[in-house]
Design a protein around this motif. Structure first.
Motif, PDB file in Angstrom:
ATOM      1  N   GLY A   1       0.848  -1.190   0.000  1.00 21.73           N
ATOM      2  CA  GLY A   1       0.000   0.000   0.000  1.00 21.73           C
ATOM      3  C   GLY A   1       0.878   1.233   0.000  1.00 21.73           C
ATOM      4  N   SER A   2       0.293   2.373  -0.354  1.00 18.96           N
ATOM      5  CA  SER A   2       1.113   3.586  -0.266  1.00 18.96           C
ATOM      6  C   SER A   2       1.318   3.946   1.195  1.00 18.96           C
ATOM      7  N   SER A   3       0.545   3.324   2.093  1.00 15.85           N
ATOM      8  CA  SER A   3       0.725   3.555   3.530  1.00 15.85           C
ATOM      9  C   SER A   3       2.164   3.251   3.945  1.00 15.85           C
TER      10      SER A   3
ATOM     11  N   TYR B   1      -5.214  14.352   5.455  1.00 23.31           N
ATOM     12  CA  TYR B   1      -5.532  12.923   5.576  1.00 23.31           C
ATOM     13  C   TYR B   1      -5.274  12.503   7.032  1.00 23.31           C
TER      14      TYR B   1
ATOM     15  N   ASN C   1      -7.399  14.458   0.153  1.00 22.59           N
ATOM     16  CA  ASN C   1      -8.288  13.684   1.019  1.00 22.59           C
ATOM     17  C   ASN C   1      -8.280  14.442   2.343  1.00 22.59           C
TER      18      ASN C   1
ATOM     19  N   ASP D   1       1.519  13.121  -2.193  1.00 25.60           N
ATOM     20  CA  ASP D   1       0.659  11.937  -2.146  1.00 25.60           C
ATOM     21  C   ASP D   1      -0.412  12.129  -3.222  1.00 25.60           C
TER      22      ASP D   1
ATOM     23  N   TYR E   1      -5.094  10.168  -5.566  1.00 27.13           N
ATOM     24  CA  TYR E   1      -6.346  10.459  -6.298  1.00 27.13           C
ATOM     25  C   TYR E   1      -6.114  11.206  -7.606  1.00 27.13           C
TER      26      TYR E   1
ATOM     27  N   THR F   1      -1.318   4.586  -5.528  1.00 26.28           N
ATOM     28  CA  THR F   1      -1.799   3.307  -4.993  1.00 26.28           C
ATOM     29  C   THR F   1      -2.870   2.703  -5.898  1.00 26.28           C
TER      30      THR F   1
ATOM     31  N   SER G   1      -5.255   1.068  -4.715  1.00 21.78           N
ATOM     32  CA  SER G   1      -6.504   1.204  -3.946  1.00 21.78           C
ATOM     33  C   SER G   1      -7.455   2.187  -4.613  1.00 21.78           C
ATOM     34  N   LYS G   2      -6.949   3.347  -4.967  1.00 20.82           N
ATOM     35  CA  LYS G   2      -7.813   4.414  -5.492  1.00 20.82           C
ATOM     36  C   LYS G   2      -7.864   4.420  -7.001  1.00 20.82           C
TER      37      LYS G   2
ATOM     38  N   ARG H   1      -3.173  -4.340  -1.509  1.00 16.45           N
ATOM     39  CA  ARG H   1      -2.158  -3.613  -0.735  1.00 16.45           C
ATOM     40  C   ARG H   1      -0.929  -3.290  -1.575  1.00 16.45           C
TER      41      ARG H   1
END
Ligand code: PMP
Length: 355
Positions: free
Chosen positions: A66-68, A97, A136, A156, A159, A179, A181-182, A190
């Motif tokens: 993930g980008s996390s 965020y 975000n 980041d 989006y 990521t 995810s989006k 992940r």
């Protein structure tokens, strides 16, 4: 939210990993990011070139869980390079965020610490600014706000894809995070990636991931690569007829959802959502507004918006968590169809604080 798109593709996305495949920690020992699957790197570069949302030439690609994981890797790399005995300040402009403060301070690192509001940061000390664009929770396009001498910036761009906003130019920053995810909706895989200019910083990010998780799941990387390949193919003129352009499809969904949301609160004095400017998108070759992944809703002054929504069985995240006030809430626009329709229906039924 994009589940229907992937369902319609049916078995075309299936791929097999045999029992003897991908056993090693290593993916490519010749690459700076030695755990990055070559196919994933190629598909990441292709997709950015197709969409035109980021410069990939002369950039190191680093894959993360993930980008996390990459946010932390970037904080580590930038702060460790400084060799400063004091923790480096990490700031972001509110609303930011909500994970940034949490991640920054979770392990009480001696390398970096959360220093909050970027708008009011005026210390003559090193700092790292997190710039999220589109942002975000509120969806606005952002740039760094501190702009002081000892600053470092992490962009980041989770989006910055055509379904959410106009692609106005290829992003060209020192550290850019993305990521799946989006982008594709595969949050559960992940997989995130960083595009990094500076080799020393890139090496330190890789070192962080090495110590943290000794790389990133090969299965997840290969699946993400497959999905990105399909998305790239879906944007080509020469694509198979049955393959809908993913970004066109997902942007239509976002437009539809935002219309439903705006309609539901059209005559309601209690809630407000922002308007976004029309901008020309180089990818779709058309003008478009921003359709954020979250609705950042402002309730009447003095209202605890999260509480009001909870009373109507709508789960939101309070503005407090994003460095703003309780009169704001963030609501996800990316839920499944049925869930989203239920949200809009419940929202339409709120006419007063006690109703
Ligand atoms: N950055 C931003 C701005 C996000 O909104 C999110 C997900 N909510 C992330 C990073 C983390 O994404 P991932 O699933 O890749 O860890």
């Amino acid at each position: 939210m994009y589940e229907t798109y992937w369902k319609e593709l049916g078995g075309k996305m299936d791929f097999t990993i045999t029992g003897c495949q991908s056993l090693s920690y290593f993916a490519n020992t010749k690459n700076l990011c030695w755990f990055l699957e070559p196919k994933l790197e190629q598909e990441i570069r292709n997709l950015h070139n197709n969409v035109g949302n980021a410069i990939v030439e002369n950039r190191h690609v680093i894959v993360g869980t993930g980008s996390s994981q990459l946010i932390l890797a970037a904080l580590f790399a930038l702060s460790e390079t400084l060799n400063d005995p004091n923790p480096v300040n990490v700031v972001s402009a509110p609303p930011y965020y909500s994970s940034y403060p949490e991640m920054t301070d979770f392990l009480r690192s001696g390398l970096f610490k959360w220093a909050g509001d970027a708008y009011t940061f005026d210390k003559d000390e090193p700092y790292i600014e997190m710039v999220t664009s589109p942002n975000n929770p509120d969806g606005f396009i952002r740039e760094p706000v501190v702009n002081r001498a000892k600053g470092m910036v992490v962009h980041d761009l989770a989006y910055y894809w055509p379904q959410y906003t106009a692609i106005t130019s290829p992003a060209d920053h020192d550290i850019m995070l993305f990521t799946v995810s989006k982008c594709t909706g595969h949050a559960g895989s992940r997989i995130g990636w960083a595009l990094v200019k500076d080799e020393k910083v890139a090496r330190k990010m890789v070192k962080f991931i090495q110590v943290n998780t000794i790389g990133v799941s090969k299965e997840a990387q290969l699946r993400a690569a497959n999905i990105m390949e399909i998305i790239s193919l879906s944007c080509q003129r020469s694509k198979p007829r049955e393959l809908a352009n993913f970004f066109e499809y997902s942007q239509n969904l976002m437009v539809e959802r935002w219309n439903k949301l705006r309609n539901a609160i059209k005559n309601n004095e209690l809630f407000r959502v922002s308007k976004f400017p029309l901008q020309f998108c180089n990818f779709t070759r058309d003008f478009t507004e921003t359709y954020p992944a979250f609705a950042w809703m402002k309730c009447k002054e003095g209202m605890d918006c999260e509480k009001v929504f909870r009373g109507h069985k709508i789960v939101t995240r309070s503005g407090k968590r994003f460095g703003s006030g309780v009169e704001y809430v963030r609501v996800s626009m990316l839920s499944r169809d049925e869930e989203f329709d239920l949200f809009v229906q419940r929202l339409s039924n709120i006419h007063g604080i006690g109703n």
